[in-house]
Design a protein around this motif. Structure first.
Motif, PDB file in Angstrom:
ATOM      1  N   HIS A   1       0.814  -1.215   0.000  1.00  0.00           N
ATOM      2  CA  HIS A   1       0.000   0.000   0.000  1.00  0.00           C
ATOM      3  C   HIS A   1       0.848   1.266   0.000  1.00  0.00           C
ATOM      4  CE1 HIS A   1       1.035  -0.574   4.191  1.00  0.00           C
ATOM      5  NE2 HIS A   1       0.552   0.604   4.519  1.00  0.00           N
ATOM      6  N   LEU A   2       2.172   1.108   0.117  1.00  0.00           N
ATOM      7  CA  LEU A   2       3.070   2.263   0.123  1.00  0.00           C
ATOM      8  C   LEU A   2       3.903   2.378  -1.157  1.00  0.00           C
ATOM      9  CD1 LEU A   2       4.343   1.982   3.815  1.00  0.00           C
ATOM     10  CD2 LEU A   2       2.490   3.411   2.924  1.00  0.00           C
ATOM     11  N   HIS A   3       3.570   1.600  -2.190  1.00  0.00           N
ATOM     12  CA  HIS A   3       4.322   1.658  -3.448  1.00  0.00           C
ATOM     13  C   HIS A   3       4.138   2.980  -4.189  1.00  0.00           C
ATOM     14  CE1 HIS A   3       4.467  -3.021  -4.155  1.00  0.00           C
ATOM     15  NE2 HIS A   3       5.209  -2.631  -3.143  1.00  0.00           N
TER      16      HIS A   3
ATOM     17  N   ILE B   1      -2.316  -1.546  -4.921  1.00  0.00           N
ATOM     18  CA  ILE B   1      -3.455  -2.334  -4.442  1.00  0.00           C
ATOM     19  C   ILE B   1      -4.787  -1.785  -4.929  1.00  0.00           C
ATOM     20  CG2 ILE B   1      -2.172  -3.101  -2.423  1.00  0.00           C
ATOM     21  CD1 ILE B   1      -3.962  -1.260  -0.702  1.00  0.00           C
ATOM     22  N   THR B   2      -4.761  -0.746  -5.769  1.00  0.00           N
ATOM     23  CA  THR B   2      -5.977  -0.254  -6.415  1.00  0.00           C
ATOM     24  C   THR B   2      -5.697  -0.029  -7.892  1.00  0.00           C
ATOM     25  OG1 THR B   2      -5.569   2.131  -6.145  1.00  0.00           O
ATOM     26  CG2 THR B   2      -6.615   0.968  -4.295  1.00  0.00           C
TER      27      THR B   2
ATOM     28  N   HIS C   1       0.015  -7.947   6.031  1.00  0.00           N
ATOM     29  CA  HIS C   1      -0.678  -8.632   4.936  1.00  0.00           C
ATOM     30  C   HIS C   1      -2.112  -9.006   5.288  1.00  0.00           C
ATOM     31  CE1 HIS C   1       3.583  -9.371   3.887  1.00  0.00           C
ATOM     32  NE2 HIS C   1       3.160  -9.406   2.642  1.00  0.00           N
ATOM     33  N   ALA C   2      -2.412  -9.149   6.583  1.00  0.00           N
ATOM     34  CA  ALA C   2      -3.721  -9.630   7.021  1.00  0.00           C
ATOM     35  C   ALA C   2      -4.805  -8.562   6.984  1.00  0.00           C
ATOM     36  CB  ALA C   2      -3.615 -10.199   8.440  1.00  0.00           C
ATOM     37  N   GLU C   3      -4.453  -7.335   6.588  1.00  0.00           N
ATOM     38  CA  GLU C   3      -5.412  -6.230   6.642  1.00  0.00           C
ATOM     39  C   GLU C   3      -5.756  -5.715   5.246  1.00  0.00           C
ATOM     40  OE1 GLU C   3      -4.549  -3.249   9.604  1.00  0.00           O
ATOM     41  OE2 GLU C   3      -3.106  -4.585  10.588  1.00  0.00           O
ATOM     42  N   ARG C   4      -7.037  -5.561   4.997  1.00  0.00           N
ATOM     43  CA  ARG C   4      -7.499  -5.059   3.697  1.00  0.00           C
ATOM     44  C   ARG C   4      -6.884  -3.705   3.359  1.00  0.00           C
ATOM     45  NH1 ARG C   4     -14.054  -6.350   3.448  1.00  0.00           N
ATOM     46  NH2 ARG C   4     -13.876  -8.560   4.057  1.00  0.00           N
ATOM     47  N   ALA C   5      -6.702  -2.882   4.365  1.00  0.00           N
ATOM     48  CA  ALA C   5      -6.171  -1.541   4.121  1.00  0.00           C
ATOM     49  C   ALA C   5      -4.774  -1.590   3.523  1.00  0.00           C
ATOM     50  CB  ALA C   5      -6.145  -0.751   5.428  1.00  0.00           C
ATOM     51  N   HIS C   6      -4.063  -2.688   3.724  1.00  0.00           N
ATOM     52  CA  HIS C   6      -2.686  -2.785   3.260  1.00  0.00           C
ATOM     53  C   HIS C   6      -2.515  -3.669   2.024  1.00  0.00           C
ATOM     54  CE1 HIS C   6      -1.519  -1.909   7.720  1.00  0.00           C
ATOM     55  NE2 HIS C   6      -1.825  -0.797   7.051  1.00  0.00           N
ATOM     56  N   THR C   7      -3.505  -4.535   1.746  1.00  0.00           N
ATOM     57  CA  THR C   7      -3.357  -5.473   0.629  1.00  0.00           C
ATOM     58  C   THR C   7      -4.566  -5.517  -0.294  1.00  0.00           C
ATOM     59  OG1 THR C   7      -4.295  -7.312   1.901  1.00  0.00           O
ATOM     60  CG2 THR C   7      -1.896  -7.016   2.007  1.00  0.00           C
TER      61      THR C   7
ATOM     62  N   LEU D   1      -5.464 -10.428  -4.471  1.00  0.00           N
ATOM     63  CA  LEU D   1      -4.655  -9.401  -5.127  1.00  0.00           C
ATOM     64  C   LEU D   1      -3.185  -9.542  -4.723  1.00  0.00           C
ATOM     65  CD1 LEU D   1      -5.638  -5.690  -5.637  1.00  0.00           C
ATOM     66  CD2 LEU D   1      -3.290  -6.363  -5.229  1.00  0.00           C
ATOM     67  N   GLN D   2      -2.900  -9.513  -3.411  1.00  0.00           N
ATOM     68  CA  GLN D   2      -1.510  -9.489  -2.954  1.00  0.00           C
ATOM     69  C   GLN D   2      -0.750 -10.733  -3.411  1.00  0.00           C
ATOM     70  OE1 GLN D   2       0.781 -11.057  -0.848  1.00  0.00           O
ATOM     71  NE2 GLN D   2       2.198  -9.332  -1.034  1.00  0.00           N
ATOM     72  N   LYS D   3      -1.334 -11.893  -3.213  1.00  0.00           N
ATOM     73  CA  LYS D   3      -0.690 -13.148  -3.605  1.00  0.00           C
ATOM     74  C   LYS D   3      -1.090 -13.560  -5.013  1.00  0.00           C
ATOM     75  CE  LYS D   3       1.767 -16.821  -2.360  1.00  0.00           C
ATOM     76  NZ  LYS D   3       3.244 -16.703  -2.373  1.00  0.00           N
ATOM     77  N   GLY D   4      -2.353 -13.359  -5.344  1.00  0.00           N
ATOM     78  CA  GLY D   4      -2.855 -13.821  -6.625  1.00  0.00           C
ATOM     79  C   GLY D   4      -2.348 -13.054  -7.826  1.00  0.00           C
ATOM     80  N   ALA D   5      -1.864 -11.832  -7.622  1.00  0.00           N
ATOM     81  CA  ALA D   5      -1.351 -11.064  -8.765  1.00  0.00           C
ATOM     82  C   ALA D   5      -0.240 -11.806  -9.487  1.00  0.00           C
ATOM     83  CB  ALA D   5      -0.855  -9.698  -8.293  1.00  0.00           C
ATOM     84  N   HIS D   6       0.571 -12.593  -8.761  1.00  0.00           N
ATOM     85  CA  HIS D   6       1.598 -13.423  -9.399  1.00  0.00           C
ATOM     86  C   HIS D   6       0.951 -14.352 -10.427  1.00  0.00           C
ATOM     87  CE1 HIS D   6       4.648 -12.835  -6.077  1.00  0.00           C
ATOM     88  NE2 HIS D   6       3.552 -12.619  -5.397  1.00  0.00           N
ATOM     89  N   ASP D   7      -0.021 -15.154  -9.936  1.00  0.00           N
ATOM     90  CA  ASP D   7      -0.604 -16.201 -10.755  1.00  0.00           C
ATOM     91  C   ASP D   7      -1.488 -15.647 -11.856  1.00  0.00           C
ATOM     92  OD1 ASP D   7       0.422 -18.522  -9.271  1.00  0.00           O
ATOM     93  OD2 ASP D   7      -0.813 -17.733  -7.656  1.00  0.00           O
ATOM     94  N   LEU D   8      -2.220 -14.574 -11.569  1.00  0.00           N
ATOM     95  CA  LEU D   8      -3.078 -13.999 -12.597  1.00  0.00           C
ATOM     96  C   LEU D   8      -2.257 -13.422 -13.734  1.00  0.00           C
ATOM     97  CD1 LEU D   8      -5.695 -12.386 -10.209  1.00  0.00           C
ATOM     98  CD2 LEU D   8      -5.972 -14.456 -11.590  1.00  0.00           C
ATOM     99  N   ASP D   9      -1.092 -12.839 -13.413  1.00  0.00           N
ATOM    100  CA  ASP D   9      -0.203 -12.372 -14.473  1.00  0.00           C
ATOM    101  C   ASP D   9       0.281 -13.546 -15.321  1.00  0.00           C
ATOM    102  OD1 ASP D   9       1.577 -10.330 -15.791  1.00  0.00           O
ATOM    103  OD2 ASP D   9       3.116 -11.655 -14.959  1.00  0.00           O
TER     104      ASP D   9
END
Length: 420
Positions: free
Chosen positions: A86-88, A110-111, A177-183, A188-196
């Motif tokens: 969330h800080l990128h 993350i958005t 990682h466990a908080e929606r506000a951060h991921t 999204l956080q983990k799945g972005a690897h596989d979806l790409d």
């Protein structure tokens, strides 16, 4: 000179590299210390631990700052942004606007709005933007892509991915990682690897999704950490113990857990390929299984070759009755000695350094990184509304055109025909 008009590693000189965020993924930047090619000279991290680690990782001569804005005085040629997800956006925008090539760890943001802001900033400033989707350099997946491109299974019609995240409780439910506000969520956080990867293998991008998900295991665990206990000082290696089993026995979970630990989604790509993705964070094993089905056969990996684990790709393209373990083609995938992710991390950093210095096509794609986030965000919205179908927004055509013409690696002839 780079696209942005500042020197980027003139011949015979090393690239001067900066690192924003010296945390769990900082080891990536250590791979940029290549005598005669590049050297990390500057770091920024607001935490004392991150500043301490910068000196240990990159040497006594590295400049260490609390704020990334102070790094401009260090005359940088390239920057790694390795902060929490969330800080990128803000540091990446800052350095893109300054004309300095940027490596952003995946997911890009993350958005979707932040992803589009980053693509737009790179487009307007003509500054090189690179996203760390290291799986495109994983030997097993590169071999799988080659088989598809050479027509081993005909035209791709469907891709299924099952991700067994055996260390999910330790990796994703004990810190931010466990908080929606951060991921946003782990789709999204983990799945972005596989979806790409799914998009890359299928030759298209997801435009419609439906999904279901739940917090099945970790939500009921009462063994939470203390709220406000300086979580930025804790990192996964500090607590990881593979002998703790079952997952319900884990202790010191993050005080806030509002994401899913079990998710399933279906997607339709713009080229008609149908996909499914399943992610579970409490399995006893940890690997990814991709099944690609074409109109003349199918292929599947057993083991994924990450961190030295064995991997084999099997291809079935002759009709027989029943399951045949031997398959019609079985390809063991050698894993390079040493190096994380089967050598993919080193290949990723090497490509970024070359791109920062000289430009040219790259295996990774900022547009594809944005599309992975957009797909995951739409799927997360669907699962949180009980499986409501959600359309995935398309990127602006001028951004697609720009990156297609300045960064996208040319597709093989077989791949072009497959997409026609």
């Amino acid at each position: 000179m780079g696209d942005h008009g500042r020197p980027t590693g003139s011949e015979g000189s090393e690239l001067r590299v900066g690192v924003v965020g010296v945390g769990q993924r900082a080891h990536l930047a250590t791979l940029a210390n290549r005598p005669g090619v590049a050297r990390v000279v500057s770091c920024a991290d607001p935490s004392p631990r991150g500043q301490d680690d910068a000196g240990h990782l990159f040497g006594a001569d590295v400049a260490i700052h609390e704020r990334y804005e102070e790094m401009l005085d260090d005359r940088l040629d390239a920057v790694f942004v390795l902060t929490p997800d969330h800080l990128h956006t803000h540091p990446a925008l800052f350095f893109l606007d300054a004309g300095i090539p940027v490596f952003v760890e995946k997911p890009l943001a993350i958005t979707v709005a932040d992803c589009d802001a980053l693509l737009t900033a790179a487009f307007r400033s003509r500054t090189r933007l690179y996203v760390g989707h290291n799986l495109r350099h994983l030997p097993m997946l590169r071999r799988m892509r080659e088989l598809i491109d050479t027509g081993a299974i005909g035209t791709v019609r469907s891709i299924w991915c099952r991700h067994f995240v055996g260390h999910g409780g330790d990796f994703y439910f004990k810190d931010w990682h466990a908080e929606r506000a951060h991921t946003n969520g782990l789709l999204l956080q983990k799945g972005a690897h596989d979806l790409d990867v799914i998009h890359w293998l299928a030759g298209g991008y997801t435009r419609d999704v439906v999904a279901q998900g739940t917090l099945a295991v970790y939500g009921d665990n009462p063994r939470r950490g203390t709220p406000g206990a300086a979580p930025e000082r804790r990192r996964m290696p500090d607590w990881f113990d593979p002998d703790v089993w079952p997952p319900s026995a884990l202790r010191d979970l993050n005080p806030v857990i509002d994401i899913e630990d079990l998710s399933m989604m279906l997607g339709r790509l713009d080229n008609g390929v149908l996909t499914s993705y399943q992610q579970c964070h409490f399995t006893p094993d940890y690997w990814r299984n991709y099944t690609v089905i074409g109109d003349e056969g199918r292929l599947e990996n057993f083991g994924d070759g990450i961190d030295g684990d064995p991997a084999t790709i099997k291809v079935w393209n002759r009709r027989r009755s029943g399951y045949r373990q031997d398959a019609d083609l079985s390809l063991p995938i050698p894993s390079p000695d040493g190096g994380l992710h089967g050598g993919a991390d080193r290949a990723l950093v090497d490509e970024f350094l070359r791109f920062a210095s000289a430009g040219g096509p790259t295996e990774t794609s900022p547009v594809a990184a944005r599309e992975a986030v957009a797909c995951a965000a739409a799927a997360t919205a669907s699962l949180r509304t009980n499986g409501t179908p959600v359309a995935v927004p398309e990127p602006a055509p001028e951004l697609v055109h720009y990156f297609d013409n300045h960064q996208t690696a040319p597709a093989p002839a077989a791949d072009s025909a497959r997409q026609a």
